[in-house]
Design an enzyme around this catalytic site. Structure first.
Site, PDB file in Angstrom:
ATOM      1  N   CYS A 337       0.842  -1.204   0.000  1.00 31.54           N
ATOM      2  CA  CYS A 337       0.000   0.000   0.000  1.00 31.54           C
ATOM      3  C   CYS A 337       0.875   1.252   0.000  1.00 31.54           C
ATOM      4  O   CYS A 337       1.562   1.538  -0.976  1.00 31.54           O
ATOM      5  CB  CYS A 337      -0.972  -0.040   1.167  1.00 31.54           C
ATOM      6  N   HIS A 443      -3.507  -5.763   0.926  1.00 30.99           N
ATOM      7  CA  HIS A 443      -3.254  -6.109   2.320  1.00 30.99           C
ATOM      8  C   HIS A 443      -3.688  -7.558   2.565  1.00 30.99           C
ATOM      9  O   HIS A 443      -4.544  -8.094   1.861  1.00 30.99           O
ATOM     10  CB  HIS A 443      -4.066  -5.204   3.250  1.00 30.99           C
TER      11      HIS A 443
END
Length: 503
Positions: A337, A443
């Site tokens: 991310c 994630h």
């Protein structure tokens, strides 16, 4: 209307989330339709629901313990700090905006409370029991008039309240007595019992302590829970990083794979790496200082709630140059991310979403991507196929980000992904240097046993390390989670008297 039980704490980090998780699994085992609830959470560890809404990580874990899907009503207000004086405000899973000085302001408080009421009633109409988690302490007196997460929620739910205290940190008598004394008489009337958490040694040794606490407060001590140093449950926030689970105390030898995670100031979703802690012959540490990662086989840049501030911090503290040097020595670099964004050539914020001046910062340049910040937030569960040098590997996880990364010449996507129940594929992330540099928006990547094992094998091979002797199948991470939920429920049955609660 559902019955409700609420767990409040003498302070943050005393075990409220874990106790609520244990209650959720215990009640589920007993055949009750149970759901978790936390009115307001402040955390950079969040989760995505099947409908693409964002809630606190702890409530998603508690929903899993209940064996139900998480939804946005389990945590209607989520505050995600973006700087020292500002938080992103997420209401019922959607970003409302960014508010400065949230703890000191009153603007919109009643609106937030109306959403709390709405969410609680929707859950109460569907389930038999609601397990409610408080936030911090219910007697932060300078904030209490604006506290919507503790005793105001207890009154809304007409909940029996349990007060939990952490004896391991010391001062448990003052913590418990002071908390009870600062509650109003009506609030004290809701507190049905005190639980002493993290007791080292024989709980029978605290019998005198129980009698003293009961004489001081007039409230029974209904349980003394032993200290659990090896509990593998997702943590709510970064307070847990100071605990033994994340201290990197595993012994190392010549065949140990050393993974170092940069502990960014605004690090988010650090639980992405929990499965790696459970792997044999793998040593994982969260590092604040460059010297702590000098011998790493892998350096990971985690997610962050403020990519620009953390990128500036990396440059000021030497991490920026150290990672570039480590890459030159053959170290594997992974960015998740915000960490992925940092691995690119630049991060631009033309609309001033994270910065005041529409900054453009140079990234590490290890991946040929460029990131531009936009106000729209991506929150979605995904599955897909990652392409490692050894072949394709399935992945599954979730995305939660505001930036959009685009490829420049020479980029190779890391994976192709799609949202749940969607047939349309798109590319994600980037991979370079034969897998030595990987960036992704996904994630939860390492939760997937097949991907985790394939990636570990790739890294071990590159560094001349062997797989642990006798290991054939990957560690079944989801099975470990389920076993821990059951373990918590059994611990609660053994050490806490729940008969005083109206559930």
């Amino acid at each position: 209307m559902a019955k409700a039980i609420m767990v409040v704490g003498t302070s943050s980090g005393v075990g409220k989330s874990v106790l609520c998780t244990a209650l959720c699994r215990l009640l589920q085992q007993d055949g009750r339709r149970v759901a978790p609830f936390k009115a307001q959470n402040m955390s950079l560890n969040s989760a995505i629901t099947p409908s693409g809404r964002e809630i606190g990580r702890a409530q998603a874990v508690q929903a899993e313990a209940c064996r139900i899907a998480p939804n946005e009503h389990m945590n209607p207000v989520l505050l995600k700090p973006t700087s020292a004086r500002a938080s992103q405000v997420v209401v019922q899973g959607r970003v409302l905006g960014t508010q400065t000085d949230f703890a000191d302001g009153t603007d919109g408080l009643e609106y937030l409370w109306s959403r709390v009421e709405e969410s609680f009633r929707l859950l109460a109409d569907e389930f038999d029991v609601i397990v409610i988690e408080g936030a911090g302490s219910p007697v932060e007196m300078n904030l209490k008039a604006r506290d919507i997460a503790n005793m105001r929620t207890a009154a809304l739910a007409d909940a029996d309240v349990v007060l939990v205290a952490d004896i391991d940190r010391g001062g448990v008598f003052a913590y418990v007595y002071g908390t009870i004394a600062l509650l109003t008489p009506e609030e004290r009337g809701r507190v049905k019992g005190v639980v002493i958490n993290k007791f080292r040694g024989d709980p029978a040794l605290f019998e005198d302590g129980k009698r003293l606490l009961e004489s001081y407060t007039g409230i029974p001590v209904i349980g003394v829970i032993p200290y659990l140093g090896d509990l593998e449950i997702d943590e709510e926030d970064s307070v847990a990083l100071a605990g033994p689970r994340y201290r990197g105390e595993r012994s190392e030898d010549a065949q140990t794979l050393r993974i170092r995670v940069v502990a960014l100031p605004y690090m988010s979703n650090f639980n992405d790496f929990d499965p790696l802690f459970a792997e044999p012959a793998v040593s994982v540490q969260f590092c604040r200082h460059v010297r702590e990662a000098a011998d790493a086989h892998v350096v990971i840049l985690p997610g962050t709630k403020n990519t620009l501030l953390d990128l500036q911090w990396m440059k000021a503290t030497g991490w920026f140059d150290a990672i570039a040097s480590s890459h030159g020595r053959g170290t594997h670099i992974v960015g998740v991310c915000g960490g992925y964004q940092m691995l690119g050539r630049e991060v631009a914020d033309p609309d001033g979403i994270e910065s005041a001046n529409g900054e453009i910062l140079r990234g590490l340049g290890l991946l040929p991507v460029r990131t531009v910040w936009h106000s729209e937030k991506t929150t979605v569960l995904v599955d897909g196929i990652a392409t490692l040098p050894e072949g394709e590997v399935p992945i599954r996880g979730y995305e939660i980000h505001m930036g959009v990364s685009t490829y420049v010449e020479g980029a190779t996507p890391f994976a192709r992904v799609r949202a749940d129940s969607d047939t349309k594929w798109r590319v994600d992330g980037a991979i370079a240097d034969g897998g030595r540099v990987i960036g992704t928006y996904v994630h939860g990547l390492f939760d997937h046993d097949v991907f985790r094992t394939a990636w570990l094998d790739m890294v071990r091979t590159a560094h001349g390390l062997s797989r642990p002797a006798g290991e054939v199948a990957p560690v079944p991470y989801q099975a470990r989670r389920e076993a821990n939920y059951d373990r918590l429920a059994n611990l609660l049955r053994e050490h806490v008297d729940l008969s005083v609660l109206s559930i």
